[in-house]
Scaffold this active site. Sequence first.
Site, mmCIF file in Angstrom:
data_model
loop_
_atom_site.group_PDB
_atom_site.id
_atom_site.type_symbol
_atom_site.label_atom_id
_atom_site.label_comp_id
_atom_site.label_asym_id
_atom_site.label_seq_id
_atom_site.Cartn_x
_atom_site.Cartn_y
_atom_site.Cartn_z
ATOM 1 N N PRO A 2 33.810 35.057 -54.202
ATOM 2 C CA PRO A 2 34.508 33.842 -54.775
ATOM 3 C C PRO A 2 34.412 32.475 -54.189
ATOM 4 O O PRO A 2 34.597 32.290 -52.934
ATOM 5 C CB PRO A 2 36.094 34.147 -54.608
ATOM 6 C CG PRO A 2 35.720 35.867 -54.074
ATOM 7 C CD PRO A 2 34.581 35.860 -53.236
ATOM 8 N N GLU A 3 33.785 31.506 -54.809
ATOM 9 C CA GLU A 3 33.600 29.875 -54.438
ATOM 10 C C GLU A 3 34.890 29.620 -55.620
ATOM 11 O O GLU A 3 35.594 30.308 -56.253
ATOM 12 C CB GLU A 3 32.318 29.500 -54.646
ATOM 13 C CG GLU A 3 31.222 30.094 -53.466
ATOM 14 C CD GLU A 3 30.022 29.514 -53.222
ATOM 15 O OE1 GLU A 3 30.085 28.290 -53.830
ATOM 16 O OE2 GLU A 3 29.253 30.092 -53.160
#
Length: 271
Positions: A2-3
Amino acid sequence: MPELPEVETTRCGIEPWLVGATITQVRIHNHRLRWPVPTGIETCLTGQIIHSVERRAKYLLLKTDSGTAIIHLGMSGTLQIVAPATTLRKHDHVEIEIESGSILRFNDPRRFGCLLWTSNNPLDHPLLAHLGPEPLHDEFNGAYLYTTSRSRRITIKQFVMNAAIVVGVGNIYASESLFRAGIHPKRTAGRISLERMTRLADAIKLVLQESIQQGGTTLRDFYNGDGKPGYFKNKLNVYGREGEACVTCQKPIRKIFLGQRSTFYCPDCQK
DNA sequence: CCCGATTCCTGTAGGC
DNA sequence: TGCCTACAGGAATCGG
Protein backbone atom coordinates in the site's frame (compact mmCIF):
# COMPACT_ATOMS: atom_id res chain seq x y z
CA MET A 1 2.14 -2.88 -1.08
CA PRO A 2 0.00 0.00 0.00
CA GLU A 3 1.23 3.41 -1.04
CA LEU A 4 -0.97 6.50 -1.13
CA PRO A 5 -3.30 5.35 -3.94
CA GLU A 6 -3.90 2.01 -2.24
CA VAL A 7 -4.65 3.69 1.08
CA GLU A 8 -7.01 6.15 -0.60
CA THR A 9 -8.69 3.27 -2.46
CA THR A 10 -9.16 1.49 0.85
CA ARG A 11 -10.53 4.63 2.46
CA CYS A 12 -13.12 5.06 -0.30
CA GLY A 13 -14.09 1.40 -0.02
CA ILE A 14 -14.75 1.37 3.72
CA GLU A 15 -16.00 4.93 4.26
CA PRO A 16 -19.63 4.39 3.13
CA TRP A 17 -19.98 1.43 5.50
CA LEU A 18 -18.51 3.15 8.52
CA VAL A 19 -19.56 6.80 8.59
CA GLY A 20 -22.38 7.19 11.09
CA ALA A 21 -22.00 3.63 12.36
CA THR A 22 -21.79 2.79 16.05
CA ILE A 23 -19.01 0.43 17.11
CA THR A 24 -20.54 -2.44 19.07
CA GLN A 25 -17.52 -4.65 19.65
CA VAL A 26 -13.76 -4.69 19.09
CA ARG A 27 -11.69 -7.87 19.09
CA ILE A 28 -7.90 -7.80 19.04
CA HIS A 29 -6.56 -11.20 18.02
CA ASN A 30 -2.93 -10.12 17.94
CA HIS A 31 -1.47 -7.05 19.66
CA ARG A 32 1.95 -7.52 18.10
CA LEU A 33 1.96 -5.19 15.11
CA ARG A 34 4.65 -2.65 14.14
CA TRP A 35 3.76 -0.99 17.41
CA PRO A 36 1.75 -2.89 19.99
CA VAL A 37 -1.99 -2.28 19.73
CA PRO A 38 -2.65 -0.31 22.94
CA THR A 39 -4.36 -2.31 25.65
CA GLY A 40 -7.77 -0.86 26.34
CA ILE A 41 -8.35 0.35 22.79
CA GLU A 42 -11.43 -1.90 22.76
CA THR A 43 -12.93 0.19 25.55
CA CYS A 44 -11.99 3.45 23.83
CA LEU A 45 -13.72 2.42 20.59
CA THR A 46 -16.76 0.48 21.77
CA GLY A 47 -19.94 2.56 21.81
CA GLN A 48 -18.38 5.32 19.72
CA ILE A 49 -19.92 6.65 16.52
CA ILE A 50 -17.48 6.89 13.60
CA HIS A 51 -18.13 10.33 12.18
CA SER A 52 -15.48 10.31 9.47
CA VAL A 53 -12.89 8.12 7.75
CA GLU A 54 -10.01 10.33 6.69
CA ARG A 55 -6.53 9.89 5.30
CA ARG A 56 -3.32 11.74 6.12
CA ALA A 57 -0.28 10.43 4.22
CA LYS A 58 -0.62 6.65 4.38
CA TYR A 59 -2.47 6.77 7.69
CA LEU A 60 -6.21 6.16 7.90
CA LEU A 61 -8.06 8.01 10.64
CA LEU A 62 -11.34 6.72 12.08
CA LYS A 63 -12.65 9.74 13.96
CA THR A 64 -15.07 9.56 16.86
CA ASP A 65 -16.19 12.07 19.45
CA SER A 66 -13.78 10.80 22.08
CA GLY A 67 -10.73 10.20 19.91
CA THR A 68 -9.29 8.80 16.70
CA ALA A 69 -8.11 5.36 15.67
CA ILE A 70 -4.92 5.65 13.59
CA ILE A 71 -4.34 2.80 11.16
CA HIS A 72 -1.31 2.19 8.95
CA LEU A 73 -1.33 -0.71 6.48
CA GLY A 74 2.44 -1.12 6.47
CA MET A 75 3.66 -3.44 3.73
CA SER A 76 0.97 -6.04 3.54
CA GLY A 77 -2.03 -4.74 5.49
CA THR A 78 -5.58 -4.74 4.15
CA LEU A 79 -8.88 -3.52 5.56
CA GLN A 80 -12.08 -5.20 4.51
CA ILE A 81 -15.72 -5.00 5.44
CA VAL A 82 -17.05 -8.52 5.90
CA ALA A 83 -20.51 -9.87 6.62
CA PRO A 84 -21.42 -11.12 10.10
CA ALA A 85 -19.97 -14.54 11.04
CA THR A 86 -17.43 -14.58 8.23
CA THR A 87 -14.72 -17.11 9.03
CA LEU A 88 -11.57 -15.62 10.51
CA ARG A 89 -8.62 -15.92 8.17
CA LYS A 90 -4.98 -16.27 9.02
CA HIS A 91 -3.45 -12.89 9.97
CA ASP A 92 -6.80 -11.24 10.76
CA HIS A 93 -5.43 -9.27 13.73
CA VAL A 94 -8.25 -6.85 14.49
CA GLU A 95 -12.03 -6.85 14.12
CA ILE A 96 -14.18 -3.77 14.59
CA GLU A 97 -17.86 -4.70 14.57
CA ILE A 98 -20.64 -2.18 13.94
CA GLU A 99 -24.31 -2.33 14.89
CA SER A 100 -25.39 -3.77 11.53
CA GLY A 101 -23.21 -6.79 12.32
CA SER A 102 -20.74 -5.98 9.54
CA ILE A 103 -17.10 -6.16 10.60
CA LEU A 104 -14.08 -4.11 9.61
CA ARG A 105 -11.19 -6.57 9.49
CA PHE A 106 -7.51 -5.69 9.57
CA ASN A 107 -5.39 -8.42 8.01
CA ASP A 108 -1.60 -8.03 7.86
CA PRO A 109 0.70 -11.05 7.25
CA ARG A 110 3.95 -9.14 7.72
CA ARG A 111 2.67 -7.05 10.63
CA PHE A 112 4.39 -3.81 9.56
CA GLY A 113 1.05 -2.04 10.02
CA CYS A 114 -0.33 -0.51 13.19
CA LEU A 115 -3.51 0.42 15.04
CA LEU A 116 -3.18 3.23 17.55
CA TRP A 117 -5.49 5.48 19.50
CA THR A 118 -5.30 9.16 20.37
CA SER A 119 -7.72 11.35 22.30
CA ASN A 120 -6.06 14.46 20.91
CA ASN A 121 -5.82 15.90 17.43
CA PRO A 122 -4.35 12.99 15.42
CA LEU A 123 -2.25 15.43 13.39
CA ASP A 124 -0.34 16.17 16.61
CA HIS A 125 0.46 12.48 17.14
CA PRO A 126 4.25 11.88 17.05
CA LEU A 127 3.90 9.70 13.94
CA LEU A 128 1.99 12.35 12.01
CA ALA A 129 3.29 15.63 13.39
CA HIS A 130 6.40 15.90 11.21
CA LEU A 131 5.05 14.73 7.88
CA GLY A 132 5.53 16.75 4.72
CA PRO A 133 2.69 18.04 2.51
CA GLU A 134 0.17 15.90 0.68
CA PRO A 135 1.39 15.40 -2.91
CA LEU A 136 -2.02 16.20 -4.39
CA HIS A 137 -2.33 19.54 -2.60
CA ASP A 138 -1.30 22.81 -4.27
CA GLU A 139 1.41 23.53 -1.71
CA PHE A 140 3.33 20.60 -3.18
CA ASN A 141 4.78 21.76 -6.49
CA GLY A 142 8.05 22.28 -8.34
CA ALA A 143 8.97 25.40 -6.37
CA TYR A 144 8.49 23.49 -3.11
CA LEU A 145 10.69 20.61 -4.28
CA TYR A 146 13.28 23.06 -5.55
CA THR A 147 13.58 25.15 -2.38
CA THR A 148 13.52 22.21 0.03
CA SER A 149 16.20 20.31 -1.90
CA ARG A 150 18.90 22.99 -2.16
CA SER A 151 22.12 21.75 -0.50
CA ARG A 152 20.69 18.24 -0.19
CA ARG A 153 23.15 15.67 -1.47
CA ILE A 154 20.97 12.56 -1.51
CA THR A 155 19.61 11.15 -4.75
CA ILE A 156 16.36 12.57 -6.07
CA LYS A 157 14.66 9.20 -5.69
CA GLN A 158 15.49 8.93 -2.00
CA PHE A 159 14.53 12.59 -1.59
CA VAL A 160 10.97 12.18 -2.88
CA MET A 161 10.56 8.98 -0.85
CA ASN A 162 11.28 10.91 2.36
CA ALA A 163 7.95 11.45 4.14
CA ALA A 164 9.27 14.62 5.78
CA ILE A 165 9.54 16.12 2.26
CA VAL A 166 6.35 14.75 0.71
CA VAL A 167 4.13 11.91 1.89
CA GLY A 168 2.70 8.95 0.04
CA VAL A 169 5.42 8.44 -2.58
CA GLY A 170 6.72 4.91 -2.03
CA ASN A 171 9.11 2.78 -4.02
CA ILE A 172 6.81 2.04 -6.95
CA TYR A 173 5.56 5.56 -7.57
CA ALA A 174 9.00 7.12 -7.08
CA SER A 175 10.41 5.08 -9.97
CA GLU A 176 7.32 5.71 -12.12
CA SER A 177 7.27 9.46 -11.50
CA LEU A 178 10.98 9.87 -12.28
CA PHE A 179 10.50 7.99 -15.54
CA ARG A 180 7.64 10.27 -16.56
CA ALA A 181 9.67 13.34 -15.63
CA GLY A 182 12.72 12.07 -17.55
CA ILE A 183 14.97 12.35 -14.49
CA HIS A 184 17.62 9.76 -13.62
CA PRO A 185 16.94 8.37 -10.12
CA LYS A 186 20.58 8.87 -9.06
CA ARG A 187 20.65 12.60 -9.77
CA THR A 188 21.63 14.68 -6.73
CA ALA A 189 18.46 16.32 -5.41
CA GLY A 190 20.10 19.64 -4.62
CA ARG A 191 21.37 20.17 -8.16
CA ILE A 192 18.16 19.74 -10.12
CA SER A 193 16.68 22.84 -11.79
CA LEU A 194 13.33 24.41 -10.93
CA GLU A 195 12.05 23.46 -14.37
CA ARG A 196 12.85 19.79 -13.89
CA MET A 197 11.49 19.82 -10.33
CA THR A 198 8.24 21.18 -11.74
CA ARG A 199 8.10 18.32 -14.22
CA LEU A 200 8.70 15.92 -11.36
CA ALA A 201 6.02 17.39 -9.09
CA ASP A 202 3.54 17.27 -11.99
CA ALA A 203 4.53 13.66 -12.75
CA ILE A 204 4.03 12.64 -9.12
CA LYS A 205 0.56 14.17 -9.05
CA LEU A 206 -0.38 12.57 -12.36
CA VAL A 207 0.89 9.10 -11.48
CA LEU A 208 -0.84 9.12 -8.10
CA GLN A 209 -4.13 10.39 -9.54
CA GLU A 210 -4.11 7.82 -12.33
CA SER A 211 -3.37 5.05 -9.87
CA ILE A 212 -6.21 6.12 -7.58
CA GLN A 213 -8.52 6.01 -10.61
CA GLN A 214 -7.34 2.45 -11.32
CA GLY A 215 -7.93 1.38 -7.73
CA GLY A 216 -4.23 1.31 -6.87
CA THR A 217 -1.49 -1.14 -7.75
CA THR A 218 -1.77 -4.80 -6.84
CA LEU A 219 1.53 -6.62 -7.09
CA ARG A 220 0.85 -9.40 -4.66
CA ASP A 221 -0.79 -8.34 -1.45
CA PHE A 222 -3.11 -5.46 -2.08
CA TYR A 223 -6.88 -5.80 -2.19
CA ASN A 224 -9.35 -3.01 -1.52
CA GLY A 225 -12.29 -2.93 0.86
CA ASP A 226 -14.34 -5.03 -1.55
CA GLY A 227 -11.60 -7.63 -1.89
CA LYS A 228 -10.72 -6.52 -5.42
CA PRO A 229 -7.20 -5.86 -6.69
CA GLY A 230 -5.98 -2.58 -8.18
CA TYR A 231 -5.32 -2.30 -11.88
CA PHE A 232 -2.53 0.28 -12.03
CA LYS A 233 0.00 -2.54 -12.42
CA ASN A 234 -0.95 -2.58 -16.09
CA LYS A 235 0.17 1.04 -16.38
CA LEU A 236 3.59 0.68 -14.80
CA ASN A 237 6.29 1.81 -17.23
CA VAL A 238 9.43 0.78 -15.38
CA TYR A 239 8.71 -0.77 -11.97
CA GLY A 240 9.37 -4.52 -12.02
CA ARG A 241 10.26 -4.43 -15.73
CA GLU A 242 14.02 -5.01 -15.64
CA GLY A 243 15.27 -6.07 -19.07
CA GLU A 244 11.98 -5.33 -20.79
CA ALA A 245 11.76 -2.73 -23.56
CA CYS A 246 11.16 0.90 -22.59
CA VAL A 247 7.70 1.96 -23.75
CA THR A 248 9.23 5.07 -25.30
CA CYS A 249 12.59 4.08 -26.81
CA GLN A 250 12.58 0.23 -26.66
CA LYS A 251 15.91 0.08 -24.79
CA PRO A 252 16.02 -2.38 -21.88
CA ILE A 253 14.89 -1.08 -18.48
CA ARG A 254 17.61 -1.20 -15.83
CA LYS A 255 17.42 -2.14 -12.17
CA ILE A 256 19.76 -0.69 -9.56
CA PHE A 257 19.68 -0.36 -5.77
CA LEU A 258 19.39 2.99 -4.04
CA GLY A 259 19.24 3.01 -0.26
CA GLN A 260 18.57 -0.75 -0.17
CA ARG A 261 15.55 -0.31 -2.46
CA SER A 262 15.11 -1.67 -5.95
CA THR A 263 14.99 1.14 -8.47
CA PHE A 264 13.94 0.90 -12.10
CA TYR A 265 14.68 3.38 -14.90
CA CYS A 266 15.35 3.80 -18.60
CA PRO A 267 19.01 4.73 -19.22
CA ASP A 268 18.05 6.52 -22.43
CA CYS A 269 14.95 8.47 -21.42
CA GLN A 270 16.12 9.51 -17.94
CA LYS A 271 19.11 11.85 -17.59
C1' DC B 1 21.43 18.57 10.53
C1' DC B 2 22.26 15.09 7.11
C1' DC B 3 22.45 10.55 5.43
C1' DG B 4 23.41 5.54 5.12
C1' DA B 5 22.58 1.19 7.44
C1' DT B 6 19.76 -1.61 10.25
C1' DT B 7 15.53 -3.35 11.99
C1' DC B 8 10.89 -5.26 12.36
C1' DC B 9 7.99 -9.62 9.67
C1' DT B 10 6.30 -13.54 6.64
C1' DG B 11 5.02 -15.21 2.01
C1' DT B 12 7.00 -16.25 -2.24
C1' DA B 13 10.34 -17.66 -5.54
C1' DG B 14 14.49 -19.71 -6.98
C1' DG B 15 18.34 -22.99 -6.38
C1' DC B 16 19.80 -27.53 -5.48
C1' DT C 1 9.07 -32.96 -3.29
C1' DG C 2 11.22 -30.44 0.10
C1' DC C 3 14.48 -27.75 2.34
C1' DC C 4 17.10 -23.52 2.48
C1' DT C 5 18.07 -18.86 1.40
C1' DA C 6 17.30 -14.42 -0.61
C1' DC C 7 14.19 -10.96 -1.37
C1' DA C 8 10.28 -7.76 -1.06
C1' DG C 9 9.45 -3.08 1.45
C1' DG C 10 7.39 1.63 5.13
C1' DA C 11 9.52 4.08 8.10
C1' DA C 12 11.54 4.59 12.80
C1' DT C 13 15.88 4.56 14.80
C1' DC C 14 20.67 4.42 15.38
C1' DG C 15 25.41 5.56 14.39
C1' DG C 16 28.89 8.21 11.97
